[in-house]
Design a protein around this motif. Structure first.
Motif, mmCIF file in Angstrom:
data_model
loop_
_atom_site.group_PDB
_atom_site.id
_atom_site.type_symbol
_atom_site.label_atom_id
_atom_site.label_comp_id
_atom_site.label_asym_id
_atom_site.label_seq_id
_atom_site.Cartn_x
_atom_site.Cartn_y
_atom_site.Cartn_z
ATOM 1 N N ALA A 53 0.831 -1.206 0.000
ATOM 2 C CA ALA A 53 0.000 0.000 0.000
ATOM 3 C C ALA A 53 0.868 1.259 0.000
ATOM 4 O O ALA A 53 0.562 2.238 -0.680
ATOM 5 N N THR A 54 1.966 1.237 0.741
ATOM 6 C CA THR A 54 2.881 2.381 0.803
ATOM 7 C C THR A 54 3.488 2.652 -0.572
ATOM 8 O O THR A 54 3.548 3.796 -1.027
ATOM 9 N N ARG A 55 3.925 1.594 -1.240
ATOM 10 C CA ARG A 55 4.496 1.758 -2.598
ATOM 11 C C ARG A 55 3.449 2.298 -3.570
ATOM 12 O O ARG A 55 3.751 3.129 -4.425
ATOM 13 N N THR A 56 2.214 1.826 -3.444
ATOM 14 C CA THR A 56 1.145 2.276 -4.330
ATOM 15 C C THR A 56 0.836 3.754 -4.105
ATOM 16 O O THR A 56 0.723 4.527 -5.059
ATOM 17 N N MET A 57 0.708 4.154 -2.835
ATOM 18 C CA MET A 57 0.410 5.559 -2.544
ATOM 19 C C MET A 57 1.554 6.478 -2.960
ATOM 20 O O MET A 57 1.328 7.608 -3.376
ATOM 21 N N ALA A 58 2.783 5.982 -2.883
ATOM 22 C CA ALA A 58 3.941 6.779 -3.288
ATOM 23 C C ALA A 58 4.136 6.749 -4.798
ATOM 24 O O ALA A 58 4.959 7.487 -5.327
ATOM 25 N N ASP A 59 3.395 5.882 -5.487
ATOM 26 C CA ASP A 59 3.525 5.703 -6.941
ATOM 27 C C ASP A 59 4.969 5.382 -7.307
ATOM 28 O O ASP A 59 5.527 5.923 -8.262
ATOM 29 N N ASP A 60 5.586 4.501 -6.496
ATOM 30 C CA ASP A 60 6.979 4.104 -6.696
ATOM 31 C C ASP A 60 7.122 2.614 -6.370
ATOM 32 O O ASP A 60 7.260 2.239 -5.209
ATOM 33 N N ALA A 61 7.060 1.788 -7.381
ATOM 34 C CA ALA A 61 7.124 0.337 -7.192
ATOM 35 C C ALA A 61 8.483 -0.124 -6.677
ATOM 36 O O ALA A 61 8.606 -1.210 -6.116
ATOM 37 N N GLU A 62 9.515 0.696 -6.843
ATOM 38 C CA GLU A 62 10.869 0.323 -6.417
ATOM 39 C C GLU A 62 11.209 0.813 -5.004
ATOM 40 O O GLU A 62 12.305 0.577 -4.524
ATOM 41 N N MET A 63 10.284 1.488 -4.348
ATOM 42 C CA MET A 63 10.539 2.026 -3.006
ATOM 43 C C MET A 63 10.875 0.891 -2.041
ATOM 44 O O MET A 63 10.234 -0.147 -2.037
ATOM 45 N N THR A 64 11.878 1.131 -1.206
ATOM 46 C CA THR A 64 12.267 0.165 -0.192
ATOM 47 C C THR A 64 11.493 0.463 1.084
ATOM 48 O O THR A 64 11.537 1.578 1.594
#
Length: 82
Positions: A53-64
Motif C-alpha cells: 500500500a505504501t508503494r502504491t500511494m507513493a507511486d513508486d514500485a521500487e521504493m524500499t
C-alpha cells in the motif's frame, strides 16, 4: 406435487481451483495467496500489505520499505516503519 417442485436430493456445489500460472503466467502470485501460506510471524501478512500500500500511494514500485525498532524515517530511496 410435480417433479419440478420437489427439492433436489443433494445441492450441487463444487470449487474449481486453477493455478495462477495457468491464468496469467507472466504475473507474480497475488498478495492474498501469499497471505494464506503459513509462516512463523503472524504480522508478516500485515507488513507485506502495508508495504504494498505504501508503494502504491507513493507511486513508486521500487521504493524500499523496511521495518525496524528505530524511529520511523524516510529517505529518497525508501521508508523505515516501526
Amino acid at each position: 406435487m410435480c417433479a419440478a417442485a420437489q427439492p433436489a436430493a443433494e445441492p450441487l456445489a463444487f470449487i474449481v481451483r486453477i493455478p495462477h500460472a495457468t491464468l496469467a503466467p507472466n504475473l507474480r502470485q497475488c498478495s492474498i495467496c501469499d497471505m494464506s501460506k503459513p509462516n512463523d510471524n503472524p504480522a508478516d501478512p500485515f507488513k507485506k500489505a502495508l508495504a504494498d500500500a505504501t508503494r502504491t500511494m507513493a507511486d513508486d514500485a521500487e521504493m524500499t520499505v523496511t521495518y525496524s525498532v528505530d524511529p520511523a524515517g524516510m529517505t529518497k530511496d525508501g521508508i523505515r516503519l516501526p
